[in-house]
Design a protein around this motif. Structure first.
Motif, mmCIF file in Angstrom:
data_model
loop_
_atom_site.group_PDB
_atom_site.id
_atom_site.type_symbol
_atom_site.label_atom_id
_atom_site.label_comp_id
_atom_site.label_asym_id
_atom_site.label_seq_id
_atom_site.Cartn_x
_atom_site.Cartn_y
_atom_site.Cartn_z
ATOM 1 N N ASN A 1 9.219 -3.237 1.192
ATOM 2 C CA ASN A 1 9.718 -2.297 2.199
ATOM 3 C C ASN A 1 10.958 -2.804 2.928
ATOM 4 O OD1 ASN A 1 7.587 0.009 2.311
ATOM 5 N ND2 ASN A 1 6.381 -1.882 2.223
ATOM 6 N N SER A 2 11.550 -3.873 2.414
ATOM 7 C CA SER A 2 12.728 -4.436 3.069
ATOM 8 C C SER A 2 13.951 -3.541 2.915
ATOM 9 C CB SER A 2 13.031 -5.833 2.508
ATOM 10 O OG SER A 2 13.227 -5.774 1.102
ATOM 11 N N GLU A 3 13.870 -2.567 1.978
ATOM 12 C CA GLU A 3 15.019 -1.677 1.785
ATOM 13 C C GLU A 3 15.060 -0.550 2.807
ATOM 14 O OE1 GLU A 3 11.662 0.414 -0.157
ATOM 15 O OE2 GLU A 3 12.346 -1.663 -0.035
ATOM 16 N N TYR B 1 2.919 9.878 -3.638
ATOM 17 C CA TYR B 1 2.009 11.016 -3.791
ATOM 18 C C TYR B 1 1.028 10.754 -4.927
ATOM 19 C CZ TYR B 1 0.373 15.800 -4.479
ATOM 20 O OH TYR B 1 -0.421 16.913 -4.611
ATOM 21 N N LEU B 2 1.502 10.173 -6.034
ATOM 22 C CA LEU B 2 0.611 9.839 -7.150
ATOM 23 C C LEU B 2 -0.364 8.742 -6.748
ATOM 24 C CD1 LEU B 2 3.212 9.866 -10.081
ATOM 25 C CD2 LEU B 2 1.498 11.614 -9.544
ATOM 26 N N ASP B 3 0.122 7.743 -6.023
ATOM 27 C CA ASP B 3 -0.767 6.681 -5.533
ATOM 28 C C ASP B 3 -1.857 7.260 -4.639
ATOM 29 O OD1 ASP B 3 0.709 4.740 -6.827
ATOM 30 O OD2 ASP B 3 1.963 4.308 -5.089
ATOM 31 N N ARG B 4 -1.489 8.232 -3.833
ATOM 32 C CA ARG B 4 -2.448 8.875 -2.933
ATOM 33 C C ARG B 4 -3.549 9.581 -3.721
ATOM 34 N NH1 ARG B 4 -1.017 14.300 0.487
ATOM 35 N NH2 ARG B 4 -2.873 14.416 1.796
ATOM 36 N N SER C 1 0.830 -1.201 0.000
ATOM 37 C CA SER C 1 0.000 0.000 0.000
ATOM 38 C C SER C 1 0.866 1.253 0.000
ATOM 39 C CB SER C 1 -0.922 0.004 1.220
ATOM 40 O OG SER C 1 -1.773 -1.124 1.204
ATOM 41 N N TRP C 2 0.387 2.303 -0.656
ATOM 42 C CA TRP C 2 1.169 3.533 -0.823
ATOM 43 C C TRP C 2 1.517 4.197 0.508
ATOM 44 C CZ3 TRP C 2 -0.689 8.066 1.168
ATOM 45 C CH2 TRP C 2 -2.057 8.126 1.469
#
Length: 336
Positions: free
Chosen positions: A53-55, A304-307, A25-26
């Motif tokens: 998100n592992s990075e 921001y675009l995903d939002r 999810s964004w």
């Protein structure tokens, strides 16, 4: 007393924050990075089916596939779907507690703070524990004031504290509610109320948390009832918290102001109250970047675009879902 104080101080420096989330999810990088910003002494873990998100430095990503225990299978074998929400959605809401338990057992973790992936936390776990030392050997979550006869039966675990022992009790209690007849009957009493009154919802893990708080009242601490240097937020899109009509609203969500780098809710008597967290449930997820206080990160443009796309979907979902639920309850009442 000195030894006890030392013990609690040591515990406060070793309590991880754990999230459980499916997908990428964004808004997820915001809540993870916010947790890192306040959690200087402990780990932040994400139990997920994705590794995107592992990075993020400081976040441990643990695959959900590694947390499939016999207790999880026992839950599947006993589960009954009693809700207007989708079965997959409700099942995962319960399974997160089993995954959290499996993670704590595999890592030898005796206590942890759990956060939903739409919660921003502004107070460190060690500070929360120092403000609420009574939770150390128990569990703690959010229970609004309610009458048992109302069939509201709701408690929020979106920000909660668990010892491994009490979480194991809760997971076993969850399984018991689906096969012990006296507990199962309570579920169907509530479900029949929903059908009769054509009210969306039904039985979910928040129902189980509420019943667990009654069954084990000596082990469950309600974080909503004590104002200790701040309050916990039950739901950003509601003026209610522990009490109904407790906070001022602005633009259909709690009014929040920033003062001395601290987020303050405004109570009905105009008193500013610091928030330990904000729970951006449902459509209010779009506001997560507005209240994020962590470090800037390069992927924010993408998110921001995903939002923007997420915000465009809100009016459609808001209009269609209530109509679908009303039809669903009408048919269940017709053929029951």
């Amino acid at each position: 007393m000195v030894e006890k104080a030392k013990e609690q101080n040591n515990l406060s420096h070793s309590i991880p924050i754990v999230f459980v989330h499916k997908g990428d999810s964004w808004y997820l990088p915001y809540v993870l990075r916010q947790a890192l910003a306040v959690n200087h002494n402990s780990d932040v873990a994400l139990l997920s089916n994705e590794t995107h998100n592992s990075e993020i430095d400081g976040v441990e990503v643990c695959p959900i596939d590694d947390l499939q225990t016999e207790l999880v299978q026992e839950f599947y074998q006993n589960y009954q779907h009693i809700s207007t929400n989708s079965q997959d959605y409700e099942i995962f809401c319960w399974l997160r507690w089993f995954y959290l338990l499996a993670y704590m057992e595999s890592k030898g973790i005796s206590q942890a703070f759990y956060l939903d992936s739409d919660v921003l936390i502004f107070t460190s776990p060690e500070r929360i524990l120092s403000l609420h030392p009574e939770i150390a050997d128990n569990c703690a979550f959010l229970i609004p004031q309610q009458s048992h006869d109302s069939y509201y039966w709701c408690a929020g675990g979106h920000i909660s504290y668990w010892t491994q022992e009490t979480l194991r009790k809760f997971c076993q209690f969850t399984i018991d509610t689906f096969h012990k007849q006296d507990l199962l009957n309570m579920y169907y009493q509530k479900w029949n109320w929903h059908i009769h009154h054509k009210v969306a919802g039904g039985i979910c893990d928040m129902t189980t948390l509420y019943l667990f708080s009654r069954e084990y009242s000596h082990r469950v601490i309600n974080l909503l009832v004590s104002n200790r240097e701040g309050n916990f937020d039950m739901n950003f899109n509601s003026r209610s918290n522990f009490l109904e009509d407790e906070y001022e609203m602005q633009h259909n969500h709690k009014k929040v102001i920033l003062q001395n780098n601290q987020l303050l809710g405004i109570s009905k008597d105009k008193a500013p109250i610091p928030f330990h967290n904000i729970h951006f449930q449902g459509w209010t997820k779009q506001f997560i970047p507005n209240y994020y206080q962590g470090q800037s990160f390069k992927e924010k443009i993408k998110h921001y675009l995903d939002r923007i796309f997420y915000k465009l979907q809100i009016p459609v979902k808001t209009k269609l879902k209530p109509a679908f639920v009303r039809m669903q309850l009408f048919l269940k009442n017709l053929f029951k």
